[in-house]
Design an enzyme around this catalytic site. Structure first.
Site, mmCIF file in Angstrom:
data_model
loop_
_atom_site.group_PDB
_atom_site.id
_atom_site.type_symbol
_atom_site.label_atom_id
_atom_site.label_comp_id
_atom_site.label_asym_id
_atom_site.label_seq_id
_atom_site.Cartn_x
_atom_site.Cartn_y
_atom_site.Cartn_z
ATOM 1 N N SER A 151 -0.864 -2.422 -11.568
ATOM 2 C CA SER A 151 -0.630 -3.762 -12.108
ATOM 3 C C SER A 151 -1.953 -4.354 -12.553
ATOM 4 C CB SER A 151 -0.009 -4.661 -11.024
ATOM 5 O OG SER A 151 -0.025 -6.024 -11.405
ATOM 6 N N TYR A 164 0.329 -7.731 -2.478
ATOM 7 C CA TYR A 164 0.547 -7.072 -3.770
ATOM 8 C C TYR A 164 -0.782 -6.679 -4.398
ATOM 9 C CZ TYR A 164 2.620 -6.263 -8.400
ATOM 10 O OH TYR A 164 3.033 -5.710 -9.585
#
Length: 260
Positions: A151, A164
């Protein structure tokens, strides 16, 4: 180089791929795109109905696919899935690690240890376990390409996304280390880092896609969120011989999110 030879570099005819998280969103789009490029695709997800829907879509387009049901946080299930695919196809050339559990919002103070461990188990340990199971098969097949879906938040921080950000940053460096370790095996390892993409996961965090667009689109230089097809095309590049000189690297497809 002629157009024909350029397109040949993206062809996956004769290749076998394994895509995790293939039951929906980015994973489904990647599985369909690899199949459209000629690969036989093992579609893995823990949701049997969703992954069968992906296989049905591929087969409706005359592609080749096999449904694999497994929890990527389980060593026994990941190995069994690779073995099942091996029984269907005698080779494995491509692994796309896209499986991801929804991560809880919060700071490190807010998370319970159980929430932290669950997110790590699926999103990071799952990539390790799938790679551990798949790489020996790839070695026997003469090499190939591993792609870990990371990401843009592996590069930058974001409020209340501590776990995350930690996971995605971990995937970036895991891929670099794997690239070094398995270069002698003719295996390339890269990461693919999307920006905000319009998937159902946005509904979990924002409630509606309109709310997600309003909040996140201005953070991207493109002024919009990305689509699953845009990420799938990047995955095809990394999986194919078109990226034969690329390993140990990250491919940002983030609409300019990290440029400012």
């Amino acid at each position: 180089m002629s157009n024909g030879s350029v397109l040949d570099r993206f062809s996956l005819h004769g290749k076998t791929a394994l895509v995790t998280g293939a039951g929906q969103g980015i994973g489904r789009a990647i599985a369909q795109t690899l199949a459209n490029a000629g690969a036989m695709v093992g579609c893995l997800d823990r949701n049997a109905q969703s992954v069968q829907e992906t296989v049905d879509l591929i087969q409706q387009d005359k592609g080749m696919a096999l449904a694999l049901v497994a929890d990527v946080s389980s060593q026994e299930q990941t190995q069994a899935a690779v073995d099942k695919l091996g029984g269907h196809s005698n080779a494995l050339h491509i692994l796309i690690n896209g499986a991801a559990a929804a991560d809880p919002s919060g700071t490190v103070v807010d998370y319970s240890l159980a929430d932290w461990n669950q997110a790590i188990a699926v999103n990071l340990t799952g990539a390790f376990l799938m790679s551990k199971a798949a790489i020996p098969a790839m070695v026997r097949s003469g090499g190939g390409s591993v792609v870990l879906v990371a990401s843009q938040l592996g590069h930058v921080g974001s409020p209340r996304r501590a776990v995350y950000c930690a996971i995605k940053g971990g995937l970036l460096n895991l891929a670099r280390a794997m690239a070094i370790d398995h270069a002698p095996d003719r295996i390339r390892v890269n990461t693919l880092s999307p920006g905000a993409i319009e998937t159902d996961r946005m509904l979990i965090r924002f409630g509606t896609m309109e709310a997600a667009r309003e909040m996140l689109a201005p953070m991207h230089l493109s002024g919009r969120l990305g689509t699953v097809d845009e990420i799938a095309m990047a995955a095809l590049y990394l999986a194919s011989d078109a990226s034969s000189f690329m390993t140990g690297a990250d491919m940002l497809v983030d609409g300019g999110y990290t440029a400012h």
